[in-house]
Design an enzyme around this catalytic site. Structure first.
Site, PDB file in Angstrom:
ATOM      1  CG  HIS A  42      -0.242   0.261   2.522  1.00  0.00           C
ATOM      2  ND1 HIS A  42       0.346  -0.749   3.237  1.00  0.00           N
ATOM      3  CD2 HIS A  42      -0.034   1.393   3.234  1.00  0.00           C
ATOM      4  CE1 HIS A  42       0.877  -0.251   4.347  1.00  0.00           C
ATOM      5  NE2 HIS A  42       0.671   1.053   4.356  1.00  0.00           N
TER       6      HIS A  42
HETATM    7  C1  UD1 Z   1      -2.291   5.520   5.915  1.00  0.00           C
HETATM    8  C2  UD1 Z   1      -1.018   6.086   6.504  1.00  0.00           C
HETATM    9  C3  UD1 Z   1       0.129   5.088   6.330  1.00  0.00           C
HETATM   10  C4  UD1 Z   1      -0.255   3.735   6.867  1.00  0.00           C
HETATM   11  C5  UD1 Z   1      -1.565   3.268   6.282  1.00  0.00           C
HETATM   12  C6  UD1 Z   1      -1.970   2.016   6.980  1.00  0.00           C
HETATM   13  C7  UD1 Z   1      -0.803   8.525   6.363  1.00  0.00           C
HETATM   14  C8  UD1 Z   1      -0.122   9.624   5.680  1.00  0.00           C
HETATM   15  N1  UD1 Z   1      -0.608   7.316   5.831  1.00  0.00           N
HETATM   16  O1  UD1 Z   1      -2.090   5.379   4.515  1.00  0.00           O
HETATM   17  O2  UD1 Z   1       1.258   5.557   7.028  1.00  0.00           O
HETATM   18  O3  UD1 Z   1       0.764   2.827   6.551  1.00  0.00           O
HETATM   19  O4  UD1 Z   1      -2.581   4.269   6.500  1.00  0.00           O
HETATM   20  O5  UD1 Z   1      -3.015   1.351   6.400  1.00  0.00           O
HETATM   21  O6  UD1 Z   1      -1.462   8.726   7.345  1.00  0.00           O
HETATM   22  N2  UD1 Z   1      -9.476   4.208   1.874  1.00  0.00           N
HETATM   23  C9  UD1 Z   1     -10.636   3.483   1.824  1.00  0.00           C
HETATM   24  N3  UD1 Z   1     -11.191   3.083   3.008  1.00  0.00           N
HETATM   25  C10 UD1 Z   1     -10.679   3.390   4.220  1.00  0.00           C
HETATM   26  C11 UD1 Z   1      -9.498   4.133   4.253  1.00  0.00           C
HETATM   27  C12 UD1 Z   1      -8.895   4.545   3.083  1.00  0.00           C
HETATM   28  O7  UD1 Z   1     -11.147   3.180   0.761  1.00  0.00           O
HETATM   29  O8  UD1 Z   1     -11.238   2.974   5.264  1.00  0.00           O
HETATM   30  C13 UD1 Z   1      -8.835   4.623   0.598  1.00  0.00           C
HETATM   31  C14 UD1 Z   1      -9.266   5.995   0.113  1.00  0.00           C
HETATM   32  O9  UD1 Z   1      -9.342   5.955  -1.267  1.00  0.00           O
HETATM   33  C15 UD1 Z   1      -8.093   6.856   0.544  1.00  0.00           C
HETATM   34  C16 UD1 Z   1      -6.909   5.908   0.402  1.00  0.00           C
HETATM   35  O10 UD1 Z   1      -7.416   4.642   0.782  1.00  0.00           O
HETATM   36  O11 UD1 Z   1      -7.949   7.998  -0.252  1.00  0.00           O
HETATM   37  C17 UD1 Z   1      -5.723   6.279   1.272  1.00  0.00           C
HETATM   38  O12 UD1 Z   1      -6.114   6.415   2.654  1.00  0.00           O
HETATM   39  P1  UD1 Z   1      -5.246   7.340   3.637  1.00  0.00           P
HETATM   40  O13 UD1 Z   1      -5.728   7.194   5.027  1.00  0.00           O
HETATM   41  O14 UD1 Z   1      -5.159   8.718   3.104  1.00  0.00           O
HETATM   42  O15 UD1 Z   1      -3.791   6.768   3.514  1.00  0.00           O
HETATM   43  P2  UD1 Z   1      -3.292   5.270   3.521  1.00  0.00           P
HETATM   44  O16 UD1 Z   1      -2.703   4.966   2.203  1.00  0.00           O
HETATM   45  O17 UD1 Z   1      -4.367   4.398   4.059  1.00  0.00           O
HETATM   46  N1  UDP Z   2      -3.642  -5.988   9.074  1.00  0.00           N
HETATM   47  C1  UDP Z   2      -4.853  -6.666   9.150  1.00  0.00           C
HETATM   48  N2  UDP Z   2      -5.474  -7.060   7.996  1.00  0.00           N
HETATM   49  C2  UDP Z   2      -4.932  -6.864   6.764  1.00  0.00           C
HETATM   50  C3  UDP Z   2      -3.679  -6.169   6.699  1.00  0.00           C
HETATM   51  C4  UDP Z   2      -3.078  -5.736   7.876  1.00  0.00           C
HETATM   52  O1  UDP Z   2      -5.359  -6.910  10.236  1.00  0.00           O
HETATM   53  O2  UDP Z   2      -5.546  -7.253   5.767  1.00  0.00           O
HETATM   54  C5  UDP Z   2      -3.034  -5.495  10.328  1.00  0.00           C
HETATM   55  C6  UDP Z   2      -1.641  -6.029  10.641  1.00  0.00           C
HETATM   56  O3  UDP Z   2      -1.616  -6.351  12.008  1.00  0.00           O
HETATM   57  C7  UDP Z   2      -0.749  -4.836  10.367  1.00  0.00           C
HETATM   58  C8  UDP Z   2      -1.654  -3.669  10.717  1.00  0.00           C
HETATM   59  O4  UDP Z   2      -2.923  -4.098  10.235  1.00  0.00           O
HETATM   60  O5  UDP Z   2       0.400  -4.810  11.159  1.00  0.00           O
HETATM   61  C9  UDP Z   2      -1.287  -2.334  10.106  1.00  0.00           C
HETATM   62  O6  UDP Z   2      -1.003  -2.553   8.796  1.00  0.00           O
HETATM   63  P1  UDP Z   2      -0.788  -1.517   7.648  1.00  0.00           P
HETATM   64  O7  UDP Z   2       0.068  -2.242   6.686  1.00  0.00           O
HETATM   65  O8  UDP Z   2      -2.099  -1.007   7.181  1.00  0.00           O
HETATM   66  O9  UDP Z   2      -0.042  -0.247   8.275  1.00  0.00           O
HETATM   67  P2  UDP Z   2       1.492   0.127   8.504  1.00  0.00           P
HETATM   68  O10 UDP Z   2       1.967  -0.723   9.615  1.00  0.00           O
HETATM   69  O11 UDP Z   2       2.231  -0.074   7.235  1.00  0.00           O
HETATM   70  O12 UDP Z   2       1.452   1.564   8.857  1.00  0.00           O
END
Ligand code: UD1
Ligand code: UDP
Length: 377
Positions: free
Chosen positions: A206
């Site tokens: 991601h």
């Molecule tokens: C965020 C964090 C990242 C973390 C990741 C974990 C920041 C800058 N980034 O990235 O450090 O590793 O979360 O998962 O805070 N979306 C959905 N449903 C949701 C949430 C998000 O569809 O419940 C989609 C939306 O299109 C959104 C995109 O995911 O625009 C990105 O979500 P966002 O929270 O901005 O950043 P992440 O890539 O999830």
């Molecule tokens: N995780 C989960 N389901 C999934 C992917 C991840 O429960 O399908 C959990 C897992 O414990 C992971 C945490 O979510 O450590 C956070 O993961 P993510 O990769 O979203 O965030 P990051 O640690 O990169 O910020």
């Protein structure tokens, strides 16, 4: 008088970190807790399922900020929190990890003179193209209690001139969660649904550096197909990259199983039984380290080097990935592996002790607060 502690959570990685800290602080006298969910993540599988599975109390307040550009999302959290902090006057705000919700809360609290505890302080990738690195640097600079998961993090904070008495090496609360729930991990249903038999690899992808740009996405798809030539690959895909990866042909391989994000217990069950993991996640590097599952991290750097020096992690490029997977598959399962110091299931207790001690010393320095509804006790 009891002191009000407000926990700020918002995105998936925050929840397994906050869960044991909230639980440990519940035992401490003189502390009232309030749990805020910023709403940065909102899909059931990105948010609510963690509360149900990990026994986290329902958030007292959900700010509902949702998705948006960095500026918009961070500003929306700040805007809402300023009003909330003004109303409630917390003695301490606890922030987790490195997401936008983390830095937004730290910025607001610091300008209001509210003390901040940062759980997972001091991690550094030294890569300023990562939004998380910006969030970490700012949050740490503004925090009063810097609670670290590893010795390298302590060293980084020292080099940055943070006063030693603010830094506490407490261990990793995410691993508290892993160890507490390990006996409930359940990958069976997912394996059965996918008719998975024999060796399989789990992948999570991601990071913007892998999935945002179409050229990167196409290269990633080629690299992952070369992995799928060797074993079945299950990918609980984060919503961020889904459209772009699918457009680049991600699904066009018979051994690629792309599924929706999984709940924590299902995900960890799947990972526990995997021959290897390919990831760009921060948390997954740590979890595989404790589980002894070989982890290939598709990134040029990691803010978690302890997972390499004391764990199962290795950094790989897209072009090297297939060869590294081949080496892991032919090496066979690991029999022993080291685990980083203080990743022992007791980190949250240590965090609670530091916070409670800090609040005793600073009693009366927080603003007086009005009657807030505490998290369910
Ligand atoms: C965020 C964090 C990242 C973390 C990741 C974990 C920041 C800058 N980034 O990235 O450090 O590793 O979360 O998962 O805070 N979306 C959905 N449903 C949701 C949430 C998000 O569809 O419940 C989609 C939306 O299109 C959104 C995109 O995911 O625009 C990105 O979500 P966002 O929270 O901005 O950043 P992440 O890539 O999830
Ligand atoms: N995780 C989960 N389901 C999934 C992917 C991840 O429960 O399908 C959990 C897992 O414990 C992971 C945490 O979510 O450590 C956070 O993961 P993510 O990769 O979203 O965030 P990051 O640690 O990169 O910020």
């Amino acid at each position: 008088m009891s002191q009000l502690v407000i926990h700020i959570t918002g995105a998936r990685p925050n929840f397994p970190k906050a869960a044991p800290v909230i639980e440990a602080l519940r035992e401490r006298q003189g502390i009232r807790q309030l749990l805020v969910h910023t709403g940065q993540h909102y899909d059931d599988k990105m948010s609510d399922i963690f509360f149900r599975q990990l026994g986290i109390p329902k958030p007292d307040i959900n700010l509902g900020v949702g998705s948006g550009s960095h500026g918009r999302q961070t500003a929306a959290v700040m805007f809402a929190l300023e009003e909330l902090f003004e109303d409630l006057g917390p003695a301490l705000v606890v922030v987790y990890g490195d997401v936008n919700s983390t830095v937004a809360a730290a910025l607001v609290a610091s300008k209001m003179g509210i003390r901040i505890a940062h759980v997972e302080a001091g991690l550094r990738s030294f890569d300023m193209t990562m939004p998380e690195e910006i969030n970490r640097l700012i949050t740490d600079r503004l925090s009063d209690l810097l609670l670290t998961t590893s010795v390298d993090a302590v060293a980084h904070l020292g080099h940055e001139g943070i006063a030693p008495d603010k830094i506490h090496f407490v261990g990793n609360p995410m691993i508290d969660t892993l160890l507490k729930h390990r006996s409930s991990f359940d990958g069976e249903e997912v394996r059965a649904d996918l008719a998975l038999e024999g060796d399989y690899i789990v992948a999570t992808l991601h990071r913007p550096g892998n999935v945002d740009d179409p050229v990167d996405a196409a290269e990633l798809v080629r690299a992952m197909h070369a992995v799928a030539d060797q074993a079945q690959v299950v990918i609980p895909l984060h919503p961020r990259g889904r459209a772009r990866l699918e457009a680049a042909g991600f699904l066009d391989h018979p051994q690629m199983r792309v599924i929706a994000p999984l709940g924590y217990l299902e995900f960890m069950g799947l990972v526990s039984g995997a021959r290897a993991v390919v990831t760009d996640s921060g948390g997954v590097q740590e979890e595989t380290t404790v589980l002894g599952v070989p982890c290939l991290t598709l990134r040029p750097n990691t803010e978690r080097p302890v997972t390499i020096t004391h764990g199962t992690n290795r950094l790989v490029s897209r072009s090297d990935l297939a060869g590294q997977v081949r080496a892991v598959l032919s090496a066979g399962p690991l029999e022993t592996w080291p685990v980083p110091p203080l990743w022992d299931g007791e980190a949250a207790e240590r965090i609670a002790a530091v916070i409670a001690g800090y609040l005793v010393i600073h009693t009366g320095l927080g603003k007086p607060h009005s009657a807030a509804s505490p998290v369910e006790q």
